[in-house]
Write a protein that holds these residues in place. Sequence first.
Motif, PDB file in Angstrom:
ATOM      1  N   GLY A 156      20.601  15.333  43.693  1.00  0.00           N
ATOM      2  CA  GLY A 156      21.016  16.723  43.966  1.00  0.00           C
ATOM      3  C   GLY A 156      22.524  16.871  43.892  1.00  0.00           C
ATOM      4  N   SER A 177      21.012  22.733  39.640  1.00  0.00           N
ATOM      5  CA  SER A 177      20.472  22.605  41.009  1.00  0.00           C
ATOM      6  C   SER A 177      19.090  21.972  41.026  1.00  0.00           C
ATOM      7  CB  SER A 177      20.503  23.954  41.733  1.00  0.00           C
ATOM      8  OG  SER A 177      19.457  24.749  41.307  1.00  0.00           O
ATOM      9  N   ASP A 179      15.634  20.949  43.276  1.00  0.00           N
ATOM     10  CA  ASP A 179      14.775  21.148  44.446  1.00  0.00           C
ATOM     11  C   ASP A 179      13.751  20.039  44.442  1.00  0.00           C
ATOM     12  OD1 ASP A 179      15.672  23.541  45.670  1.00  0.00           O
ATOM     13  OD2 ASP A 179      14.860  24.652  43.963  1.00  0.00           O
TER      14      ASP A 179
END
Length: 244
Positions: A156, A177, A179
């Motif tokens: 991340g 980004s 997740d």
Amino acid sequence: MTKALMARLDRLLANLGYGARREVQALVASGKVTFDGVPLKDAGKRIAVTADLPQHLMIRGVPVDPPAPLVLLMNKPLGVVCSHREDGAKIYDLLPRRWQIRDPALSSVGRLDKDTSGLLLITDDGDFLHRVISPKRHVEKTYLASLDRPLSGKEGEAFASGTLMLEGEEKPLLPASLDVVDEKTARLTITEGRYHQVRRMFAAMDNHVVALHRERIGGITLPGDLEPGKHRILTTQEAEQVFS
Ligand code: URA
């Protein structure tokens, strides 16, 4: 209001892939081409090329294909390539045969690898295509990646840093980004379209992508009910959602 583009009937039908100019002229002469139910006998007649053309112009009672500009959303299956030049089964083979000889030609908006599935836009509108892939626009693309090894926890930060370098490149990647979905699955959102970018990003973190699926481009998400290999025609308004 912008003025509708006008085109000769024979040229319009030839460009939509209904046959060579001579063939479509013969089709018109046979009375099988109708406009609002009335046979058109003059292949040289000029027709307004509007998005609602299929509601008016029919061949043997069947609406003509939508004219350019056309934007399609496909759920790309695994095992097909996006490039016209590569060998093997192509995304274009999944479209109606006539569409493969349309002029202007259809092209994918960017590419997905042969072994990547999911959301793919296809268009004959060069301006739209360039706006979507333009590096200046930073259109987000979200991928679901299944990995060979568990995530280390460092991905991340590395992906968001704006300093990660891919092997063989001179410019760092823009921030992306991540997740985490589970220990071997993650959603990654990027705003660039470098060669094999997602696979190479995880390779830079000593991991390996075993399956990759694109879920979203800008404001367009792959509809859950669109089966692999199937496509849908987008309206101009739906296509512009990509920039929202
Ligand atoms: N990144 C990849 O590695 N492959 C794709 O098909 C798309 C993005």
